[in-house]
Design a protein around this motif. Sequence first.
Motif, PDB file in Angstrom:
ATOM      1  N   VAL A  23      12.485  -4.143  -6.410  1.00 41.35           N
ATOM      2  CA  VAL A  23      12.323  -4.357  -4.973  1.00 41.35           C
ATOM      3  C   VAL A  23      13.138  -3.347  -4.165  1.00 41.35           C
ATOM      4  CG1 VAL A  23      12.771  -5.978  -3.085  1.00 41.35           C
ATOM      5  CG2 VAL A  23      11.651  -6.776  -5.178  1.00 41.35           C
ATOM      6  N   GLU A  24      14.352  -3.069  -4.587  1.00 39.49           N
ATOM      7  CA  GLU A  24      15.153  -2.080  -3.858  1.00 39.49           C
ATOM      8  C   GLU A  24      14.486  -0.705  -3.894  1.00 39.49           C
ATOM      9  OE1 GLU A  24      19.605  -0.031  -3.759  1.00 39.49           O
ATOM     10  OE2 GLU A  24      19.365  -2.001  -4.714  1.00 39.49           O
ATOM     11  N   ASP A  25      13.985  -0.329  -5.069  1.00 37.13           N
ATOM     12  CA  ASP A  25      13.296   0.958  -5.188  1.00 37.13           C
ATOM     13  C   ASP A  25      12.054   0.993  -4.299  1.00 37.13           C
ATOM     14  OD1 ASP A  25      12.828   3.564  -6.508  1.00 37.13           O
ATOM     15  OD2 ASP A  25      11.120   2.551  -7.414  1.00 37.13           O
ATOM     16  N   ARG A 102      10.475 -12.016  -6.922  1.00 39.30           N
ATOM     17  CA  ARG A 102      10.457 -10.891  -5.981  1.00 39.30           C
ATOM     18  C   ARG A 102      10.947 -11.320  -4.602  1.00 39.30           C
ATOM     19  NH1 ARG A 102       7.100 -12.470  -1.613  1.00 39.30           N
ATOM     20  NH2 ARG A 102       5.028 -11.523  -1.686  1.00 39.30           N
ATOM     21  N   THR A 103      10.678 -12.566  -4.205  1.00 44.33           N
ATOM     22  CA  THR A 103      11.174 -13.053  -2.915  1.00 44.33           C
ATOM     23  C   THR A 103      12.687 -13.200  -2.962  1.00 44.33           C
ATOM     24  OG1 THR A 103       9.097 -14.234  -2.563  1.00 44.33           O
ATOM     25  CG2 THR A 103      10.964 -14.864  -1.179  1.00 44.33           C
ATOM     26  N   ALA A 262      14.462  -4.276  19.102  1.00 45.35           N
ATOM     27  CA  ALA A 262      15.755  -4.230  18.402  1.00 45.35           C
ATOM     28  C   ALA A 262      15.647  -4.646  16.938  1.00 45.35           C
ATOM     29  CB  ALA A 262      16.765  -5.129  19.119  1.00 45.35           C
ATOM     30  N   VAL A 263      14.484  -5.156  16.516  1.00 50.60           N
ATOM     31  CA  VAL A 263      14.313  -5.614  15.141  1.00 50.60           C
ATOM     32  C   VAL A 263      14.091  -4.411  14.231  1.00 50.60           C
ATOM     33  CG1 VAL A 263      12.934  -7.040  13.581  1.00 50.60           C
ATOM     34  CG2 VAL A 263      13.359  -7.808  15.926  1.00 50.60           C
ATOM     35  N   LYS A 264      14.850  -4.343  13.146  1.00 50.43           N
ATOM     36  CA  LYS A 264      14.765  -3.210  12.214  1.00 50.43           C
ATOM     37  C   LYS A 264      13.980  -3.606  10.959  1.00 50.43           C
ATOM     38  CE  LYS A 264      19.639  -2.410  13.403  1.00 50.43           C
ATOM     39  NZ  LYS A 264      19.617  -1.275  14.315  1.00 50.43           N
ATOM     40  N   ARG A 265      13.454  -2.619  10.280  1.00 44.53           N
ATOM     41  CA  ARG A 265      12.837  -2.851   8.966  1.00 44.53           C
ATOM     42  C   ARG A 265      13.909  -2.759   7.886  1.00 44.53           C
ATOM     43  NH1 ARG A 265       7.919   0.704   7.231  1.00 44.53           N
ATOM     44  NH2 ARG A 265       9.543   2.288   7.371  1.00 44.53           N
ATOM     45  N   LEU A 266      13.860  -3.670   6.934  1.00 44.53           N
ATOM     46  CA  LEU A 266      14.797  -3.613   5.821  1.00 44.53           C
ATOM     47  C   LEU A 266      14.640  -2.281   5.070  1.00 44.53           C
ATOM     48  CD1 LEU A 266      16.942  -4.912   4.009  1.00 44.53           C
ATOM     49  CD2 LEU A 266      15.093  -6.048   2.754  1.00 44.53           C
ATOM     50  N   ALA A 267      13.420  -1.779   4.974  1.00 45.20           N
ATOM     51  CA  ALA A 267      13.180  -0.507   4.286  1.00 45.20           C
ATOM     52  C   ALA A 267      13.978   0.623   4.920  1.00 45.20           C
ATOM     53  CB  ALA A 267      11.685  -0.178   4.320  1.00 45.20           C
ATOM     54  N   ASP A 268      14.079   0.616   6.242  1.00 46.97           N
ATOM     55  CA  ASP A 268      14.809   1.684   6.933  1.00 46.97           C
ATOM     56  C   ASP A 268      16.319   1.541   6.744  1.00 46.97           C
ATOM     57  OD1 ASP A 268      12.477   2.871   7.873  1.00 46.97           O
ATOM     58  OD2 ASP A 268      12.401   1.566   9.626  1.00 46.97           O
ATOM     59  N   VAL A 269      16.788   0.314   6.627  1.00 47.67           N
ATOM     60  CA  VAL A 269      18.213   0.098   6.350  1.00 47.67           C
ATOM     61  C   VAL A 269      18.536   0.560   4.928  1.00 47.67           C
ATOM     62  CG1 VAL A 269      20.035  -1.643   6.108  1.00 47.67           C
ATOM     63  CG2 VAL A 269      18.394  -1.817   7.997  1.00 47.67           C
ATOM     64  N   VAL A 270      17.697   0.198   3.972  1.00 51.57           N
ATOM     65  CA  VAL A 270      17.922   0.580   2.581  1.00 51.57           C
ATOM     66  C   VAL A 270      17.867   2.097   2.420  1.00 51.57           C
ATOM     67  CG1 VAL A 270      16.943   0.469   0.240  1.00 51.57           C
ATOM     68  CG2 VAL A 270      17.115  -1.611   1.627  1.00 51.57           C
ATOM     69  N   ASN A 289       9.155 -12.411   5.286  1.00 47.46           N
ATOM     70  CA  ASN A 289       7.827 -13.015   5.250  1.00 47.46           C
ATOM     71  C   ASN A 289       7.182 -12.847   3.880  1.00 47.46           C
ATOM     72  OD1 ASN A 289       7.561 -13.609   8.227  1.00 47.46           O
ATOM     73  ND2 ASN A 289       7.888 -11.401   8.294  1.00 47.46           N
ATOM     74  N   GLY A 290       7.626 -11.803   3.150  1.00 45.44           N
ATOM     75  CA  GLY A 290       7.041 -11.490   1.852  1.00 45.44           C
ATOM     76  C   GLY A 290       5.943 -10.459   2.009  1.00 45.44           C
ATOM     77  N   ILE A 291       6.096  -9.307   1.380  1.00 46.92           N
ATOM     78  CA  ILE A 291       5.110  -8.235   1.499  1.00 46.92           C
ATOM     79  C   ILE A 291       4.626  -7.794   0.123  1.00 46.92           C
ATOM     80  CG2 ILE A 291       5.791  -7.390   3.769  1.00 46.92           C
ATOM     81  CD1 ILE A 291       7.572  -5.316   2.438  1.00 46.92           C
ATOM     82  N   ALA A 292       3.406  -7.246   0.098  1.00 43.26           N
ATOM     83  CA  ALA A 292       2.735  -6.969  -1.167  1.00 43.26           C
ATOM     84  C   ALA A 292       3.380  -5.843  -1.965  1.00 43.26           C
ATOM     85  CB  ALA A 292       1.268  -6.637  -0.903  1.00 43.26           C
ATOM     86  N   SER A 293       4.141  -4.975  -1.304  1.00 37.52           N
ATOM     87  CA  SER A 293       4.803  -3.895  -2.052  1.00 37.52           C
ATOM     88  C   SER A 293       5.806  -4.453  -3.058  1.00 37.52           C
ATOM     89  CB  SER A 293       5.500  -2.931  -1.093  1.00 37.52           C
ATOM     90  OG  SER A 293       6.344  -3.626  -0.206  1.00 37.52           O
ATOM     91  N   TRP A 294       6.396  -5.605  -2.767  1.00 34.91           N
ATOM     92  CA  TRP A 294       7.307  -6.227  -3.734  1.00 34.91           C
ATOM     93  C   TRP A 294       6.524  -6.741  -4.937  1.00 34.91           C
ATOM     94  CZ3 TRP A 294       9.835  -9.893   0.384  1.00 34.91           C
ATOM     95  CH2 TRP A 294      10.479  -9.126   1.361  1.00 34.91           C
ATOM     96  N   ASP A 295       5.341  -7.293  -4.680  1.00 36.29           N
ATOM     97  CA  ASP A 295       4.492  -7.754  -5.783  1.00 36.29           C
ATOM     98  C   ASP A 295       4.061  -6.575  -6.645  1.00 36.29           C
ATOM     99  OD1 ASP A 295       4.182 -10.642  -5.011  1.00 36.29           O
ATOM    100  OD2 ASP A 295       3.334  -9.724  -3.219  1.00 36.29           O
ATOM    101  N   LEU A 296       3.716  -5.472  -5.994  1.00 34.09           N
ATOM    102  CA  LEU A 296       3.318  -4.270  -6.720  1.00 34.09           C
ATOM    103  C   LEU A 296       4.456  -3.793  -7.625  1.00 34.09           C
ATOM    104  CD1 LEU A 296       1.542  -1.173  -5.128  1.00 34.09           C
ATOM    105  CD2 LEU A 296       3.297  -0.938  -6.869  1.00 34.09           C
ATOM    106  N   ALA A 297       5.646  -3.692  -7.062  1.00 35.52           N
ATOM    107  CA  ALA A 297       6.795  -3.198  -7.825  1.00 35.52           C
ATOM    108  C   ALA A 297       7.100  -4.097  -9.020  1.00 35.52           C
ATOM    109  CB  ALA A 297       8.018  -3.089  -6.915  1.00 35.52           C
TER     110      ALA A 297
END
Length: 324
Positions: A23-25, A102-103, A262-270, A289-297
Amino acid sequence: MTIHINESEVRSVLTMALALEAVEDSLRKQGRDEVVVQPRRRFELPQGFFHYMAAADYSAGYIAEKQYTYVSGKIRFLVLLYEMATGDLLALIEADYMGQLRTGAASGVATKFLSRADARVAAIIGTGGQARTQLEAVAGVRKLQSARVFGRDTVRREEFCAEMAERLNITVYAASSAAEAIQGADIVCTATTTSQPVVSGPDISPGMHINAIGVNHAHKRELDGEAISRADVIVTDSLEQSQQEAGDLIMAFAGEGSRWAAVKRLADVVDGKAPGRTDDTQVTLFKSNGIASWDLAAAVKVLALARQNGLGRKLPLWASTRDA
């Protein structure tokens, strides 16, 4: 040849450590626009809902779709993993446990990047499968000393405490209310199915990090408006998906649409594009909310491990058309 991988096989190979890594990757790739996410869509059935979501990882060469039904209280998850270069369906994976991992892993990554480095006490609201992986993931990124747990069912609450204390080798207490669990905690995870808030503004203390993962409906929320207002940093997985279904934020921001800016994406923080926590007194919130890229990974990891261990059943799909 497509491989069918069932729930028990997923459980036998996928660990929280692997899910955290995947998920981090994936989030770092999303921050670099190497991963594209299609938000969840759903339509109503006579006795429930059908949901579907998709993602593409252009750097790795995979596409995944997750689809699931919720009918008469029963839920069934499936992830389809495709190879981008050929269009072939590589795997059909039963994905209940994979989804829980993944969640949890996403909250673990958010905790790694947003919580205080010295965070030691967690509060978990909820006692289901998702609550278990939330606590496991948080314990995987912070050296927890203890956790407090609240759920409405007393028996389930006690069972949860005993199980997780043994699994994680930390003290896990049963709290008599959500407020008792939350007050003074360093990290809070909400994993409920409630439509009414379980976290109120007065429960929030300086330096706290919150992972809110339980609801993904525009008219449901786990945090009240004051709790949202107390958050100095608000991060989510997908702004588009949040604006459709993150009731915690939708209801708190009602009439003040400018607050979404003001809401940021976790992807941009990582990926280092956006700051997360900048001092130890800030309250940070990850609305998941849960996104499909985590399921893919996660699916890519599961497929590789299934192949390594000789798991799964081959499904000769489209064999006749290929030969035509």
